[in-house]
Write an enzyme that holds these catalytic residues in place. Structure first.
Site, PDB file in Angstrom:
ATOM      1  N   ALA A  77       0.868  -1.184   0.000  1.00  0.00           N
ATOM      2  CA  ALA A  77       0.000   0.000   0.000  1.00  0.00           C
ATOM      3  C   ALA A  77       0.902   1.230   0.000  1.00  0.00           C
ATOM      4  O   ALA A  77       2.076   1.146   0.384  1.00  0.00           O
ATOM      5  CB  ALA A  77      -0.871  -0.008   1.245  1.00  0.00           C
ATOM      6  N   GLY A 136       0.539  -5.162   0.747  1.00  0.00           N
ATOM      7  CA  GLY A 136      -0.615  -5.249  -0.151  1.00  0.00           C
ATOM      8  C   GLY A 136      -0.277  -5.952  -1.443  1.00  0.00           C
ATOM      9  O   GLY A 136      -1.131  -6.581  -2.071  1.00  0.00           O
ATOM     10  N   GLU A 148      -0.702  -9.435  -0.789  1.00  0.00           N
ATOM     11  CA  GLU A 148      -2.128  -9.740  -0.635  1.00  0.00           C
ATOM     12  C   GLU A 148      -2.837  -9.796  -1.977  1.00  0.00           C
ATOM     13  O   GLU A 148      -3.765 -10.589  -2.161  1.00  0.00           O
ATOM     14  CB  GLU A 148      -2.762  -8.693   0.291  1.00  0.00           C
ATOM     15  CG  GLU A 148      -2.286  -8.892   1.731  1.00  0.00           C
ATOM     16  CD  GLU A 148      -2.690  -7.782   2.657  1.00  0.00           C
ATOM     17  OE1 GLU A 148      -2.414  -6.609   2.327  1.00  0.00           O
ATOM     18  OE2 GLU A 148      -3.281  -8.061   3.698  1.00  0.00           O
ATOM     19  N   GLU A 162       4.108  -5.725   7.404  1.00  0.00           N
ATOM     20  CA  GLU A 162       3.330  -4.663   8.044  1.00  0.00           C
ATOM     21  C   GLU A 162       3.715  -4.420   9.500  1.00  0.00           C
ATOM     22  O   GLU A 162       3.698  -3.291   9.974  1.00  0.00           O
ATOM     23  CB  GLU A 162       1.837  -4.987   7.941  1.00  0.00           C
ATOM     24  CG  GLU A 162       1.224  -4.754   6.563  1.00  0.00           C
ATOM     25  CD  GLU A 162       1.415  -5.916   5.603  1.00  0.00           C
ATOM     26  OE1 GLU A 162       2.224  -6.811   5.881  1.00  0.00           O
ATOM     27  OE2 GLU A 162       0.747  -5.921   4.555  1.00  0.00           O
TER      28      GLU A 162
HETATM   29  N1  T1G Z   1       4.684   3.398  -0.027  1.00  0.00           N
HETATM   30  C1  T1G Z   1       5.152   4.612  -0.377  1.00  0.00           C
HETATM   31  N2  T1G Z   1       6.453   4.854  -0.728  1.00  0.00           N
HETATM   32  C2  T1G Z   1       7.279   3.798  -0.720  1.00  0.00           C
HETATM   33  C3  T1G Z   1       6.860   2.494  -0.356  1.00  0.00           C
HETATM   34  C4  T1G Z   1       5.486   2.319  -0.013  1.00  0.00           C
HETATM   35  N3  T1G Z   1       4.987   1.134   0.303  1.00  0.00           N
HETATM   36  N4  T1G Z   1       7.942   1.671  -0.448  1.00  0.00           N
HETATM   37  C5  T1G Z   1       8.967   2.427  -0.841  1.00  0.00           C
HETATM   38  N5  T1G Z   1       8.593   3.700  -1.000  1.00  0.00           N
HETATM   39  C6  T1G Z   1       9.420   4.818  -1.462  1.00  0.00           C
HETATM   40  C7  T1G Z   1      10.574   5.115  -0.525  1.00  0.00           C
HETATM   41  O1  T1G Z   1      10.167   5.996   0.500  1.00  0.00           O
HETATM   42  C8  T1G Z   1      11.580   5.732  -1.467  1.00  0.00           C
HETATM   43  O2  T1G Z   1      11.128   7.075  -1.706  1.00  0.00           O
HETATM   44  C9  T1G Z   1      11.359   4.960  -2.775  1.00  0.00           C
HETATM   45  O3  T1G Z   1      10.034   4.422  -2.679  1.00  0.00           O
HETATM   46  C10 T1G Z   1      12.346   3.838  -2.959  1.00  0.00           C
HETATM   47  O4  T1G Z   1      12.288   3.038  -1.770  1.00  0.00           O
HETATM   48  C11 T1G Z   1      -2.616  -3.142   2.883  1.00  0.00           C
HETATM   49  C12 T1G Z   1      -1.245  -1.805   4.682  1.00  0.00           C
HETATM   50  C13 T1G Z   1       9.858  -2.151  -2.064  1.00  0.00           C
HETATM   51  C14 T1G Z   1      11.820  -3.424  -1.145  1.00  0.00           C
HETATM   52  O5  T1G Z   1       6.537  -2.197   3.952  1.00  0.00           O
HETATM   53  O6  T1G Z   1      10.546  -2.489   1.517  1.00  0.00           O
HETATM   54  O7  T1G Z   1       0.895  -2.792   2.213  1.00  0.00           O
HETATM   55  O8  T1G Z   1      13.200   8.268  -0.926  1.00  0.00           O
HETATM   56  O9  T1G Z   1      14.738   3.159  -1.234  1.00  0.00           O
HETATM   57  O10 T1G Z   1      15.691  -0.114  -1.798  1.00  0.00           O
HETATM   58  O11 T1G Z   1      -1.749  -4.889   4.165  1.00  0.00           O
HETATM   59  O12 T1G Z   1      10.971   0.176  -0.680  1.00  0.00           O
HETATM   60  O13 T1G Z   1      12.886   7.727  -3.344  1.00  0.00           O
HETATM   61  O14 T1G Z   1      11.420   9.471  -2.243  1.00  0.00           O
HETATM   62  O15 T1G Z   1      13.230   1.411  -0.143  1.00  0.00           O
HETATM   63  O16 T1G Z   1      14.585  -0.495  -4.079  1.00  0.00           O
HETATM   64  C15 T1G Z   1       3.949  -2.687   3.163  1.00  0.00           C
HETATM   65  C16 T1G Z   1       8.213  -0.989   1.965  1.00  0.00           C
HETATM   66  C17 T1G Z   1       3.204  -1.383   3.152  1.00  0.00           C
HETATM   67  C18 T1G Z   1       7.435  -2.273   1.767  1.00  0.00           C
HETATM   68  C19 T1G Z   1      12.180  -1.419  -2.554  1.00  0.00           C
HETATM   69  N6  T1G Z   1       5.105  -2.596   2.286  1.00  0.00           N
HETATM   70  N7  T1G Z   1       9.177  -0.770   0.906  1.00  0.00           N
HETATM   71  O17 T1G Z   1      13.446  -1.158  -1.961  1.00  0.00           O
HETATM   72  O18 T1G Z   1      13.773   1.276  -2.619  1.00  0.00           O
HETATM   73  S1  T1G Z   1       1.797  -1.493   4.204  1.00  0.00           S
HETATM   74  C20 T1G Z   1       6.328  -2.345   2.771  1.00  0.00           C
HETATM   75  C21 T1G Z   1      10.304  -1.547   0.807  1.00  0.00           C
HETATM   76  C22 T1G Z   1       0.721  -2.463   3.353  1.00  0.00           C
HETATM   77  C23 T1G Z   1      -1.364  -3.810   3.321  1.00  0.00           C
HETATM   78  C24 T1G Z   1      -0.467  -2.919   4.132  1.00  0.00           C
HETATM   79  C25 T1G Z   1      11.271  -1.147  -0.272  1.00  0.00           C
HETATM   80  C26 T1G Z   1      11.261  -2.043  -1.516  1.00  0.00           C
HETATM   81  P1  T1G Z   1      12.234   8.203  -2.078  1.00  0.00           P
HETATM   82  P2  T1G Z   1      13.579   2.223  -1.330  1.00  0.00           P
HETATM   83  P3  T1G Z   1      14.476  -0.147  -2.646  1.00  0.00           P
END
Ligand code: T1G
Length: 659
Positions: free
Chosen positions: A68, A107, A110, A130
């Protein structure tokens, strides 16, 4: 190939009679409102499309779906919410297959779980992280994952937030096939499903799991989640999946997700998430290219130097380690080889990678062996004369364009730089011990450091997989400066009436893995004692000073290594020592202090404020670049619980609650 655009970030085209839908929302294909709308339109389109046997969902670029959009969490959810999308996928009359081309997280996982089939490329990882954001999956993860992999695996993955690689996901039964071309294989799978009853994940029974195994997994996960709410809620929801209907389970999950999403714990972990991604982004380095680094020299192969060498080797650098004598060089090599062996045993390093590291390692007692290095790091004893002499000798050995980095904890790198021929090439790299394990590196931007030298140091730290935080050269940088203030405040409270064990208990109940007095005993009291003695001559006599720690050191109580410090240690267990209690009471009497009681809340509040106040000074002096940087240093270097966000976050929380 005709492309149909379903929204700004979602488009599709027919491939061999299957509608292939691509999510293209850089940088990580986060499930923004636009993406969710596009997916719903694509599913509607597929239903009306006579020729489409089914649907394949995939991601553009190297990520499937990164979850998400975390930035949307601060605002109320906008329809279509993700549970609506996953429900639409699962209830589709036509087969929907996920072609997982990269990270499928939160997400994203999911979405894949709601599909009727899943194909992954070797690059795919699958996770429901999460809890690392202080929440639980909110679109069916806790209910669908155990229906594919069983409760025990689901408890471990969702309770810890651990991701699994494609091969492990296949072993768990999470995916149906591995393929180089995941989309092509997914198209074939969709055709194969078109004329058979669809296997809807939500309709499957939870894979029966051994209760003892599940209980053991739950205990292991929760033991690491001290003080946190989300992991316990995640485990509860996963275990409930086997005991309730999908509908009830999904409703409970959604209610829990919304409640936790608005919690302080979730706000703290989102703060840390984004702070980590801002760390090391220095505006003045925009457009500045780092210098190429292939070979790294490391002078001093003690605990710190060996750890740095292992980090550099596993990151692919060639390393020349230098010690004062052949014997010490050999000892350093033995330590490095041992650490690489442990990394291989734990699976963190493949046997081939370990072999390659050894081929890129040289150790010697000859400093001139560093004549060709691109970067030389000194990791010798933290003494100004010793480090100054070494840097001056390195000036005469390394190339004029080589960079010299000092790994000092307390000394001022500006002073070191001023004693060298090329101060502009000096930068600080304050690693935390053990350097091959700890992520944090304070990158010290000295007064004379050239921009490309700073950029090179940052690029080097990032390639090591470290979390680099840039700060200016000042005694103690960020972490030790704040830790000193934290320690001072704790000792003020001891003098005023709180006992060390009360303070440590309050900190540990609040979420610290270890109280400050136990930490000091573990690190050794002599380090801070030496610094206090160094500062004695210039100390402000009007400033409050607590002698108790000095008295402990003078009595030979230097901490764990001497069997006693603030506590007494026997067979690894710490106990309160009546001698220390008596010493504290005597010290209070000597100053005419009548001891008073401190509540646990008051103790924590005092200590948080002392850290935040010092952090504000660091910001006002320009030593730290942001409050987020300060929080990252205290979390990653000093045990501040991440789910509390850091001292600056806590201060902001307190201000907002009083606003
Ligand atoms: N939402 C918004 N921005 C995100 C994001 C996300 N989920 N993930 C990364 N970014 C932004 C980050 O801030 C950075 O921004 C850029 O993307 C590159 O990120 C419904 C509620 C996917 C493995 O926890 O683990 O889904 O600094 O440097 O090293 O049940 O990003 O460039 O402006 O980390 O290539 C669950 C979080 C959400 C995954 C890629 N998902 N992200 O790694 O890039 S909650 C996560 C990561 C959810 C559902 C629930 C990693 C990556 P900027 P990066 P990367």
């Amino acid at each position: 190939m005709d492309v149909t655009r379903f929204s700004g970030s979602v488009y599709g085209s027919i491939r061999d009679g299957v509608l292939v839908v691509t999510i293209d929302n850089p940088p990580v294909n986060a499930l923004s409102t636009d993406v969710r709308e596009g997916l719903c339109r694509a599913l509607d389109h597929a239903v009306s499309l006579e020729g489409a046997a089914g649907v394949v969902i995939t991601g553009a670029g190297r990520v499937f779906v990164g979850g998400a959009d975390i930035r949307e969490f601060a605002t109320p959810p906008v329809a279509p919410i993700l549970p609506d999308v996953t429900q639409r996928i699962e209830q589709s009359d036509k087969p929907v297959v996920a072609a997982i081309n990269g990270a499928a997280l939160g997400g994203g996982a999911e979405i894949a779980l709601a599909c009727h089939g899943r194909v992954a490329s070797a690059a795919a990882i699958f996770g429901l992280p999460e809890v690392k954001l202080g929440i639980v999956p909110g679109a069916g993860g806790t209910q669908r994952l155990p229906r594919l992999v069983g409760t025990a695996h689901a408890v471990e993955m969702i309770g810890s937030g651990r991701s699994v690689k494609a091969d492990e996901a296949k072993r768990f039964g999470l995916i149906d096939a591995l393929a180089d071309d995941a989309v092509a294989e997914a198209v074939t799978l969709a055709h194969g499903m078109a004329n058979a009853p669809l296997r809807r994940t939500g309709e499957l029974a939870v894979v029966p799991a051994d209760e003892a195994e599940t209980e053991a997994m739950a205990s292991k996960v929760l033991a690491k989640a001290r003080g946190q709410v989300a992991p316990a809620e995640a485990v509860r929801l996963v275990r409930a999946a086997a005991l309730t209907s999908l509908e009830k389970g999904l409703a409970d999950e959604r209610t829990t997700f919304l409640r936790l999403r608005d919690s302080d714990e979730a706000a703290a972990l989102r703060h840390v998430f984004f702070a980590e991604r801002q760390a090391g982004k220095v505006a003045k380095l925009e457009g500045i290219s780092p210098r190429p680094v292939v070979t790294v020299g490391i002078v001093g192969l003690g605990l710190m130097g060996s750890g740095i060498a292992v980090s550099a080797l596993t990151a692919g650098y060639c390393v020349i380690g230098v010690e004062q004598t052949d014997d010490d060089a050999q000892k350093g090599r033995t330590c490095i080889v041992g650490l690489l062996g442990k990394a291989a045993q734990s699976g963190r390093l493949t046997p081939d990678a370990r072999k390659a590291c050894l081929q890129r390692l040289a150790t010697t007692a000859d400093l001139t062996a560093l004549s060709g290095v691109d970067l030389a790091i000194e990791a010798v004893f933290d003494n100004l004369a010793i480090k100054t002499d070494l840097l001056q000798r390195l000036d005469g050995v390394v190339r004029p364009d080589a960079i010299l980095a000092t790994n000092t904890s307390y000394l001022n790198p500006d002073e070191l730089a001023a004693a060298t021929i090329h101060p502009e090439r000096i930068v600080g790299l304050h690693f935390f011990s053990p350097a091959n394990v700890m992520r944090l590196v304070e990158v010290i931007d000295c007064a004379a450091t050239r921009l490309d030298v700073l950029a090179t140091a940052l690029a080097f730290a990032k390639r090591l997989g470290k979390l680099p935080v840039v700060c200016s050269a000042a005694e103690g940088f960020i972490g030790n400066r704040i830790f000193s203030a934290y320690r001072r405040e704790a000792e003020f409270m001891v003098e005023d009436g709180a006992m060390p064990e009360e303070i440590d208990a309050a900190l540990e109940a609040w979420g610290f893995p270890m109280g400050i007095f136990a930490v000091n005993d573990m690190a050794g009291l002599e380090i801070a004692w030496a610094r206090r003695k160094r500062q004695a001559a210039t100390r402000n006599p009007n400033e409050r000073y607590v002698e108790i720690a000095d008295q402990l050191c003078e009595a030979g109580r230097l901490g764990r290594k001497t069997g006693c410090g603030w506590y007494t240690y026997s067979s690894g267990e710490k106990t309160v020592d009546p001698q220390v209690t008596a010493l504290i009471e005597t010290a209070r009497k000597a100053k005419g202090i009548v001891p008073r009681q401190f509540s646990a809340d008051e103790i924590v509040a005092h200590l948080l404020r002392s850290m935040a106040d010092e952090g504000s000074v660091l910001l006002s002096e320009g030593i730290a670049g942001s409050a987020g940087d300060i929080d990252l240093v205290m979390i990653n270097g000093y045990g501040f619980p991440a789910h509390k966000g850091g001292p600056m976050f806590q201060a902001r929380l307190k201000r907002d609650s009083h606003a």
